[in-house]
Design a protein around this motif. Structure first.
Motif, short mmCIF file in Angstrom:
data_model
loop_
_atom_site.label_atom_id
_atom_site.label_comp_id
_atom_site.label_asym_id
_atom_site.label_seq_id
_atom_site.Cartn_x
_atom_site.Cartn_y
_atom_site.Cartn_z
N GLN B 35 -4.19 -2.05 -2.17
CA GLN B 35 -2.86 -1.95 -1.55
C GLN B 35 -2.96 -1.38 -0.15
O GLN B 35 -2.26 -1.80 0.77
CB GLN B 35 -1.95 -1.10 -2.43
CG GLN B 35 -1.50 -1.84 -3.68
CD GLN B 35 -0.53 -1.01 -4.52
OE1 GLN B 35 -0.96 -0.22 -5.35
NE2 GLN B 35 0.74 -1.17 -4.27
N HIS B 66 -3.02 -8.40 -10.92
CA HIS B 66 -2.22 -7.17 -10.78
C HIS B 66 -1.99 -6.85 -9.30
O HIS B 66 -0.88 -6.53 -8.88
CB HIS B 66 -2.99 -6.03 -11.47
CG HIS B 66 -2.31 -4.71 -11.41
ND1 HIS B 66 -1.21 -4.40 -12.17
CD2 HIS B 66 -2.59 -3.61 -10.69
CE1 HIS B 66 -0.84 -3.16 -11.92
NE2 HIS B 66 -1.67 -2.65 -11.03
N ILE B 67 -3.04 -6.99 -8.51
CA ILE B 67 -2.92 -6.71 -7.07
C ILE B 67 -2.02 -7.75 -6.41
O ILE B 67 -1.22 -7.43 -5.52
CB ILE B 67 -4.32 -6.67 -6.40
CG1 ILE B 67 -5.13 -5.50 -6.95
CG2 ILE B 67 -4.19 -6.55 -4.88
CD1 ILE B 67 -6.59 -5.51 -6.54
N ARG B 70 1.45 -6.81 -6.36
CA ARG B 70 1.78 -5.63 -5.56
C ARG B 70 1.54 -5.82 -4.07
O ARG B 70 1.63 -4.87 -3.29
CB ARG B 70 0.94 -4.44 -6.05
CG ARG B 70 1.34 -3.99 -7.43
CD ARG B 70 0.36 -3.01 -8.02
NE ARG B 70 0.95 -2.37 -9.17
CZ ARG B 70 1.19 -1.06 -9.26
NH1 ARG B 70 0.88 -0.27 -8.26
NH2 ARG B 70 1.74 -0.56 -10.34
N THR B 71 1.17 -7.03 -3.67
CA THR B 71 0.90 -7.29 -2.25
C THR B 71 1.59 -8.60 -1.84
O THR B 71 2.04 -9.37 -2.69
CB THR B 71 -0.62 -7.43 -2.01
OG1 THR B 71 -1.16 -8.40 -2.91
CG2 THR B 71 -1.34 -6.10 -2.21
#
Lengths: 211, 367
Positions: B35, B66-67, B70-71
């Motif tokens: 992140q 998952h990343i 979040r990005t």
């Protein structure tokens, strides 16, 4: 004939026994290292065989990678840096030594040999030693018999009859008709080595009592 | 040019405190690092894949998915995906799925892995590493490009009437890099397909990197994908920075001296001279990285290893601030200025993502 009444032999198990001290020397160069994995497995096998005889065991692992530079210094300067001195003392004072090396160019690695070159010639006399080696293929396995066993015989160590070679394929393999699986060989080696350790320790104590 | 970071995912004791993070802490730290990479304006986050301690990243698409959530802009990649021990069918499925979740922000790097026992643990033979990389990739390539695959090979069950699902996003498979340090066969493989070649040069002198990249470029042209200069090249690198280089050296030395990969061997000074490890000021990192271009020509992707040697998360995040604020903007400008016309600026982007990215990228070049 007269009957000779002998004094009763004191029961070994009756006396409180100090833990047996084993040192495993691993000459693997990487982390993770399959040489270290094999050293740990051999130590576990010995520990479990000794536990079966009611003995406690302390295992210390000596990673030669961390000592590579001190070993070179000792070879050149003639005396060991403190960290190497501690490792040499641990090996020479242990009740038994497990020595494992990767196969490099048809033999033990140079680092492995350099470490044992630094051990006083008589410091391993009578010491139980379990030898092991790792390599990419089982074609290297006789390195144990042609290189490691003579080295430790020269040092007058007592080398366990079973030496364990782990080829890459052994970590997922199931052996064949003529070869035990890796766990089978490890277990057999551990039992033989444990027997030697127990009897060598007794022998040394007997000498000490007589002396 | 794309700048980013790659992680090996090792759990390493901090030698200055003696503290070893738990696997849970390491995994959460990896997400925080990714992140942060986006926050400081980096382009790429890549994760390694390992199946033994002291490493945690055994499940790359779980992490990258998952990343992705979040990005917004970070390209999610790997360093590397084990083309030898993974089933190519599962790679085809996993990464196509990830492409959909991440709206195209995905590419990946093939690698063989270098820990002996991993091969037999997954039923493979390390002596067939190259052969596995060649056969498995050929199948993966086909699975992403042909809707219905009939296939037979040596290393996996044959396939009849098999369709890998989901199909790649908009029918465009993820861009693929092939990573290799020593094997010319892999440089050749990358060239054959017109894929990217990544040389993770972090433990090797630049003279070796130069030879491998030259081989790839020559073969790339021979296989008819363009000129040698148009081949898609990526490099690794690892750095530790502080404003004053002496502070960087002082702070990093205990980490260097004790890390499983660096420690107990050459001195920090020798290692930094002989490999791309740069411990010093941001300016030193800029100069060193621009120097890579002198060895391999204009290249498209630079990945830094930042979470190494047991550095605590707080320090890694500080390092990413310095990288994003002081190093990468200068490098972007310099590499753009030096790059001749006709040489690709970046590795190919997925059209779904390239559309989103078109404006900011132009601004970067113009600035």
């Amino acid at each position: 004939m007269t009957t000779v009444v002998q004094a009763p032999v004191p029961e070994v198990a009756a006396a409180p026994q100090p833990p047996i001290r084993l040192v495993a020397v691993s000459a693997g160069l990487r982390a993770p290292s399959s040489t270290r994995l094999l050293a740990d497995r051999l130590a576990e096998a010995a520990q479990s065989a000794l536990a079966g005889q009611g003995r406690d065991v302390d295992v210390q692992v000596v990673e030669l990678r961390e000592l590579a530079v001190p070993i070179a210094h000792h070879l050149v300067a003639g005396f060991p840096p403190p960290v190497l001195d501690e490792a040499l003392e641990a090996v020479t004072s242990a009740d038994g030594v497990i020595a494992v090396t990767p196969v490099f160019a048809a033999s033990y690695s140079g680092l492995f040999k350099s470490f044992f070159d630094l051990i006083e010639p008589d410091a391993l006399t009578g010491k139980p030693v379990l030898i092991g080696a790792t390599g990419g293929t089982a074609r290297h396995s006789l390195v144990l018999e042609h290189a490691l066993r003579p080295l430790f015989t020269y040092l007058r160590a007592v080398v366990a009859p079973t030496a364990v070679f782990a080829a890459s394929e052994d970590w997922g393999g199931s052996g064949d008709a003529l070869t035990d699986t890796l766990p089978g060989r490890i277990e057999r080696a551990g039992e033989q080595f444990a027997w030697l350790v127990v009897h060598a320790v007794r022998g040394v104590r007997d000498h000490a009592v007589q002396g | 040019m794309q700048f980013g970071i790659f992680t090996v995912g090792d759990v390493t004791t901090d030698p200055t405190t003696g503290r070893t993070p738990s696997e849970h802490e390491r995994i959460k730290a990896t997400v925080a690092i990714a992140q942060k990479a986006e926050e400081v304006g980096l382009d790429v986050f890549a994760t390694g894949e390992h199946h033994n301690p002291p490493f945690v990243p055994s499940s790359p698409t779980t992490l990258l998915g998952h990343i992705a959530a979040r990005t917004e802009n970070l390209i999610l990649s790997t360093s590397t995906t084990l083309i030898t021990t993974n089933d190519p069918v599962k790679i085809a499925e996993d990464y196509a799925y990830l492409q959909h979740l991440a709206d195209g922000r995905v590419d990946l790097m093939m690698g063989r892995g270098n820990t002996g026992p991993v091969y037999p643990w997954f039923g493979k033979d390390i002596r067939q590493g190259i052969e596995l990389a060649v056969e498995n990739y050929a199948l993966l390539y086909k699975l992403w490009r042909e809707d219905v695959v009939n296939w037979a090979g040596k290393h996996r069950t044959p396939l009849q009437s098999f369709t890998s699902t989901p199909r790649p996003l908009d029918g465009v498979p993820p861009f693929v890099w092939h990573g290799s340090i020593r094997s010319p066969e892999i440089a050749e493989q990358a060239a054959y397909y017109g894929d990217g070649f990544f040389h993770n040069n972090i433990f090797w002198p630049m003279s070796h990197t130069k030879k491998m990249v030259e081989l790839y470029r020559t073969k790339y042209a021979q296989h008819g994908h363009g000129t040698p200069e148009q081949a898609i090249v990526g490099l690794g690198g690892q750095v530790f920075m502080r404003k004053n280089s002496q502070d960087a050296v002082r702070e990093f030395r205990p980490y260097f001296d004790n890390a499983p990969v660096y420690g107990h061997g050459p001195s920090l000074e020798d290692f930094t001279t002989q490999t791309p490890l740069t411990v010093g000021s941001p300016q030193q990192v800029i100069e060193r990285t621009l120097g890579f271009r002198d060895a391999v020509g204009d290249y498209q992707r630079q990945l830094f290893l930042m979470d190494h040697a047991g550095l605590p998360l707080k320090t890694v995040l500080e390092q990413l601030d310095i990288l994003g604020e002081e190093v990468v903007p200068v490098l972007r400008k310099e590499f753009a200025r030096l790059r001749p016309a006709g040489v690709p600026e970046t590795a190919p982007l997925h059209p779904a993502f390239a559309g989103v990215r078109a404006e900011p990228v132009k601004e970067e070049v113009a600035s």
